[in-house]
Design a protein around this motif. Structure first.
Motif, PDB file in Angstrom:
ATOM      1  N   TYR A  68      48.510   8.007  22.313  1.00 14.67           N
ATOM      2  CA  TYR A  68      49.669   8.907  22.369  1.00 14.67           C
ATOM      3  C   TYR A  68      50.964   8.120  22.581  1.00 14.67           C
ATOM      4  CZ  TYR A  68      52.799  12.470  24.344  1.00 14.67           C
ATOM      5  OH  TYR A  68      53.865  13.295  24.617  1.00 14.67           O
ATOM      6  N   LEU A  69      50.952   7.184  23.530  1.00 11.18           N
ATOM      7  CA  LEU A  69      52.147   6.381  23.800  1.00 11.18           C
ATOM      8  C   LEU A  69      52.494   5.484  22.620  1.00 11.18           C
ATOM      9  CD1 LEU A  69      51.639   5.258  27.502  1.00 11.18           C
ATOM     10  CD2 LEU A  69      53.386   6.812  26.633  1.00 11.18           C
TER      11      LEU A  69
ATOM     12  N   GLY B 282      45.242   8.520  25.703  1.00  9.88           N
ATOM     13  CA  GLY B 282      46.569   8.435  26.297  1.00  9.88           C
ATOM     14  C   GLY B 282      47.345   7.244  25.771  1.00  9.88           C
TER      15      GLY B 282
ATOM     16  N   SER C 264      52.123  17.527  23.751  1.00 15.51           N
ATOM     17  CA  SER C 264      52.227  16.994  25.104  1.00 15.51           C
ATOM     18  C   SER C 264      53.656  16.598  25.454  1.00 15.51           C
ATOM     19  CB  SER C 264      51.312  15.777  25.252  1.00 15.51           C
ATOM     20  OG  SER C 264      49.970  16.140  25.077  1.00 15.51           O
TER      21      SER C 264
ATOM     22  N   ILE D 139      55.658  13.423  27.416  1.00 12.76           N
ATOM     23  CA  ILE D 139      55.473  12.063  27.921  1.00 12.76           C
ATOM     24  C   ILE D 139      55.637  12.038  29.436  1.00 12.76           C
ATOM     25  CG2 ILE D 139      56.390   9.708  27.893  1.00 12.76           C
ATOM     26  CD1 ILE D 139      57.043  10.034  24.965  1.00 12.76           C
TER      27      ILE D 139
ATOM     28  N   GLN E   4      43.853  17.209  29.018  1.00 15.82           N
ATOM     29  CA  GLN E   4      44.370  16.375  27.942  1.00 15.82           C
ATOM     30  C   GLN E   4      44.364  17.163  26.644  1.00 15.82           C
ATOM     31  OE1 GLN E   4      42.144  12.754  26.882  1.00 15.82           O
ATOM     32  NE2 GLN E   4      44.096  11.674  26.899  1.00 15.82           N
TER      33      GLN E   4
ATOM     34  N   GLY F 176      48.037  13.447  25.133  1.00 15.07           N
ATOM     35  CA  GLY F 176      48.820  13.578  26.350  1.00 15.07           C
ATOM     36  C   GLY F 176      48.518  14.861  27.100  1.00 15.07           C
TER      37      GLY F 176
ATOM     38  N   THR G 100      52.540  13.241  31.093  1.00 11.97           N
ATOM     39  CA  THR G 100      51.352  12.470  30.730  1.00 11.97           C
ATOM     40  C   THR G 100      51.117  11.246  31.603  1.00 11.97           C
ATOM     41  OG1 THR G 100      51.443  13.220  28.424  1.00 11.97           O
ATOM     42  CG2 THR G 100      50.278  11.156  28.850  1.00 11.97           C
TER      43      THR G 100
END
Length: 304
Positions: free
Chosen positions: A181-182, A178, A147, A149, A128, A133, A152
Motif C-alpha cells: 500500500y505504501l 501494508g 484506506s 495513510i 485491513q 491499508g 494505516t
C-alpha cells in the motif's frame, strides 16, 4: 541518547503529572485531540522519545484499566456493532490509530497485551482493506473501500515492532500488504493521479502521535524489509530522501511541523515537554535517529 537539562526538567514535570493525575481519558477521536495536556499525550511523547520506562507504573495501570474496562472493543461499522447496554454505551470508542498508539506504549513498557487483551491485535488484523491499508472512517468499509495513510501506519507499526515471535501467516499478509500500500502510493501520493495527497506530509513532525509524515512511512518500509527479509524499495526511499532534503542539516533532521499547531484545527493547551521537543526548525535527535537508520540501510543495500 543524551538529553539537555531543559528536556530533563520537562520530563520530570510530565512524570509528576502522570503520577498524580487521577483521571485517564482521552475523549473521542474528534474531541480528544484538543486536550493536549491530558495523560495520554504525556505518555505518547515519552514513548516517542524512547523514554517509555520513565512513565510511572500508576499511569500505565490506569491506561491498561481504560482498555480493559472502559473501552468498547469493537470498531463500529454496522448497526449491530453498537453497544446496547447503558454501561457499554458509556465506554470509550477507539479508532485504529489511537488504539495502536495505546498498544505500542503499553507493549514497549513491558505489558503483555496479547495475553491480557488479545482483541486489540485481532482488531488491527481484522480491519485491513483490500488495498492494504486501514481507515478510521467507518464508511470506508461499506462504501469507498479505500484506506487512509494516516490510519494505516500505527497499526502496521504495532504488529511489526511488537511481535516477539515468528509472524503468523495472517500477520505476514497484514505487514506485506501494508508495505505494498505504501509503495503503490509512493509514500505520499494518490495512486490514481500521482499527486501528493498532503504537502504537509513532507514536513517532518515530532512528536507525531497519530499523525503521518514521509519519514514515518520510510521508517516502516526499512524495518519491514529487515524483519520480513524483503527487498528494500531503494528507489522509493531515495525519492523520499530527496523530498526531505530541505529539512536535512549536517547535524540532523529539522522539525518542519507541529501536529498540535496552536493556529490549526487541533490547537489547545500544551505542556512543557511537548513544547521542548517540538519546536519547528530545531534539529530533532529523535527524527535524526530514524533518518540515520534509513541512510544506513540504503548504504548497506547499495554496497551489496
Amino acid at each position: 541518547m543524551e538529553t539537555n537539562q531543559s528536556i530533563r526538567d520537562a520530563i520530570e514535570v510530565s512524570i509528576r503529572f502522570l503520577d498524580s493525575n487521577p483521571e485517564f481519558y482521552i475523549g473521542s477521536c474528534e474531541n480528544g485531540r484538543r486536550k493536549w495536556n491530558g495523560a495520554w499525550w504525556h505518555m505518547a511523547t515519552l514513548y516517542e522519545m524512547g523514554e517509555v520506562k520513565q512513565i510511572p507504573s500508576s499511569a500505565i495501570a490506569r491506561a491498561k484499566y481504560l482498555l480493559e474496562v472502559q473501552t468498547w472493543p469493537t470498531f463500529v461499522i454496522y448497526p449491530d456493532d453498537y453497544p446496547t447496554s447503558e454501561v457499554d454505551k458509556m465506554k470509550m470508542d477507539c479508532c485504529h490509530c489511537e488504539l495502536a498508539e495505546y498498544y505500542m506504549i503499553l507493549m514497549a513498557y513491558g505489558c503483555d497485551l496479547d495475553k491480557e487483551l488479545p482483541w486489540i491485535r485481532e482488531w488491527f488484523l481484522k480491519h485491513q482493506l483490500s488495498d492494504g491499508g486501514l481507515n478510521c472512517e467507518p464508511t470506508a468499509y461499506t462504501n469507498s473501500h479505500k484506506s487512509s495513510i494516516v490510519s494505516t501506519l500505527p497499526p502496521l507499526e504495532a504488529i511489526l515492532l511488537y511481535t516477539n515471535r515468528p509472524f503468523t501467516p495472517e500477520e505476514t499478509v497484514f505487514l506485506d500488504q501494508g508495505a505494498r500500500y505504501l509503495i503503490e502510493h509512493r509514500l505520499v501520493c494518490s495512486k490514481e493521479s500521482g499527486n501528493i495527497i498532503d504537502m504537509e506530509w513532507l514536513n517532518p513532525c515530532f512528536p507525531r502521535f497519530f499523525e503521518y509524515d514521509i519519514l514515518r512511512g520510510m521508517s516502516y518500509l526499512v524495518e519491514w524489509s529487515r524483519r520480513r527479509n524483503k527487498p528494500l524499495p531503494t528507489d522509493l526511499l531515495k525519492e523520499g530522501m530527496h523530498r526531505l532534503y530541505s529539512h536535512i542539516e549536517a547535524t540532523g533532521l529539522r522539525i518542519g511541523r507541529q501536529v498540535f499547531d496552536p493556529q490549526g484545527a487541533w490547537g489547545g493547551h500544551t505542556f512543557p515537554l511537548l513544547e521542548e521537543v517540538a519546536r519547528i526548525g530545531d534539529v530533532s535527535p529523535y527524527l535524526t535517529r530514524q533518518l540515520t537508520g534509513i541512510i544506513e540501510q540504503l548504504e548497506h543495500f547499495t554496497n551489496e
